[in-house]
Write an enzyme that holds these catalytic residues in place. Structure first.
Site, PDB file in Angstrom:
ATOM      1  N   ASP A 162      50.408   0.880  38.282  1.00 27.68           N
ATOM      2  CA  ASP A 162      51.008   2.061  38.871  1.00 27.68           C
ATOM      3  C   ASP A 162      52.323   2.293  38.124  1.00 27.68           C
ATOM      4  O   ASP A 162      52.810   1.410  37.423  1.00 27.68           O
ATOM      5  CB  ASP A 162      51.254   1.808  40.365  1.00 27.68           C
ATOM      6  CG  ASP A 162      52.137   2.857  40.993  1.00 27.68           C
ATOM      7  OD1 ASP A 162      51.760   4.038  40.945  1.00 27.68           O
ATOM      8  OD2 ASP A 162      53.210   2.488  41.510  1.00 27.68           O
ATOM      9  N   ASP A 164      55.464   4.854  39.272  1.00 27.73           N
ATOM     10  CA  ASP A 164      56.649   5.020  40.117  1.00 27.73           C
ATOM     11  C   ASP A 164      56.730   3.901  41.148  1.00 27.73           C
ATOM     12  O   ASP A 164      55.816   3.728  41.957  1.00 27.73           O
ATOM     13  CB  ASP A 164      56.601   6.367  40.838  1.00 27.73           C
ATOM     14  CG  ASP A 164      56.665   7.540  39.872  1.00 27.73           C
ATOM     15  OD1 ASP A 164      57.569   7.548  39.016  1.00 27.73           O
ATOM     16  OD2 ASP A 164      55.808   8.438  39.972  1.00 27.73           O
TER      17      ASP A 164
END
Length: 223
Positions: A11, A13
Site C-alpha cells: 500500500d 499512503d
C-alpha cells in the site's frame, strides 16, 4: 531447484509515505470550497486507502451524489496543487521505507508492486518524486479497479507477474488492506505506523512496528 517467484505488494499512503498532511489539507480545501463543515481529522484518516468516490461518500453521506462528486473533484485539484507546490516533501517516505524496498528488490526471486487507492497520476508523480521508478513491476491504482477491500488489485498484480497466491504478500496500514488480502487469499503484513489503529489490523498474518522487522516477517510467512 530455483526458488519460486515471490510478490510483495505495498500500500502507499500510510505505509510507504506519510501523506496525511496533504490528504487533510486537500480534504479541508474541498469542503471549504463548498462552504461545508470539514470532517474531523480522525474521520478523514479513517477513509485513507479507499478509492476517492467511496471515501467521499462515507465522509459526506448527508449530501447528494452531485455534491459528493464536486467534493471529489475539489479534492483532486487541491491535492494536485499541494503536490506541485511541495514536491516529494508533500508525502515523505517513512523511516526505513527506501532501504526495505531496495533490500527486497535485490533478491532475484522477489518482485515488488503497489496496490493503492491513489490515482494513476498521483502514484506516478509520487514514485517519480522519490526516485522509485525502477522498483515496482506492477502498479495497481484506483482508476482501474473497484475500491479496496475488493481483491481485484491483488488478483491483477498476480496475473501480471505470474505469482501464486501462496507466494504473495500484501503490506498495508489499514483494515481495507488486510481485508483485501484475505479476499484474495494471500498473506498480509500490517504496519502500525499508518492511519488505522493496531486493533483494526486483526486480520493480518503478522504485524510489524518498524520496516526493519519486514524481512523476518516475510521469512516467517514463506517458511
Amino acid at each position: 531447484m530455483s526458488a519460486p517467484l515471490r510478490l510483495v505488494l505495498f500500500d502507499v499512503d500510510g505505509t510507504l509515505v506519510d501523506s496525511q498532511g496533504s490528504i487533510v489539507a486537500a480534504m479541508t480545501a474541498s469542503f471549504d470550497a463548498l462552504s461545508l463543515p470539514v470532517p474531523e481529522r480522525e474521520a478523514i484518516l479513517s477513509i485513507v486507502g479507499l478509492s476517492l468516490p467511496i471515501a467521499m461518500a462515507r465522509l459526506a453521506s448527508d449530501h447528494s451524489g452531485s455534491v459528493q462528486h464536486r467534493l471529489v473533484e475539489g479534492y483532486k485539484e487541491a491535492y494536485h496543487a499541494h503536490r506541485l507546490e511541495l514536491g516529494a516533501a508533500s508525502s515523505p517516505l517513512y523511516p526505513g521505507a527506501r532501504d526495505a524496498i531496495a533490500t527486497l528488490h535485490a533478491v532475484p526471486e522477489v518482485l515488488l508492486g503497489v496496490a493503492t487507492g491513489k490515482s494513476q497520476r498521483g502514484l506516478d508523480a509520487l514514485i517519480e518524486a522519490h526516485g522509485l521508478e525502477r522498483y515496482f513491476v506492477t502498479r495497481q491504482v484506483a482508476d482501474h479497479h473497484p475500491s479496496k477491500p475488493h481483491p481485484s488489485m491483488i488478483d491483477t498484480a498476480r496475473s501480471e507477474t505470474g505469482v501464486d497466491a501462496a507466494n504473495t504478500v500484501m503490506i498495508g496500514d489499514t483494515k481495507f488492506d488486510m481485508d483485501m488480502a484475505n479476499a484474495a487469499g494471500v498473506a498480509s503484513v500490517g504496519v502500525t505506523w499508518g492511519y488505522h489503529d493496531r486493533s483494526a489490523l486483526d486480520g493480518a498474518t503478522c504485524i510489524i512496528e518498524t520496516f526493519d522487522q519486514l524481512p523476518r516477517a516475510l521469512d516467517d510467512i514463506w517458511t
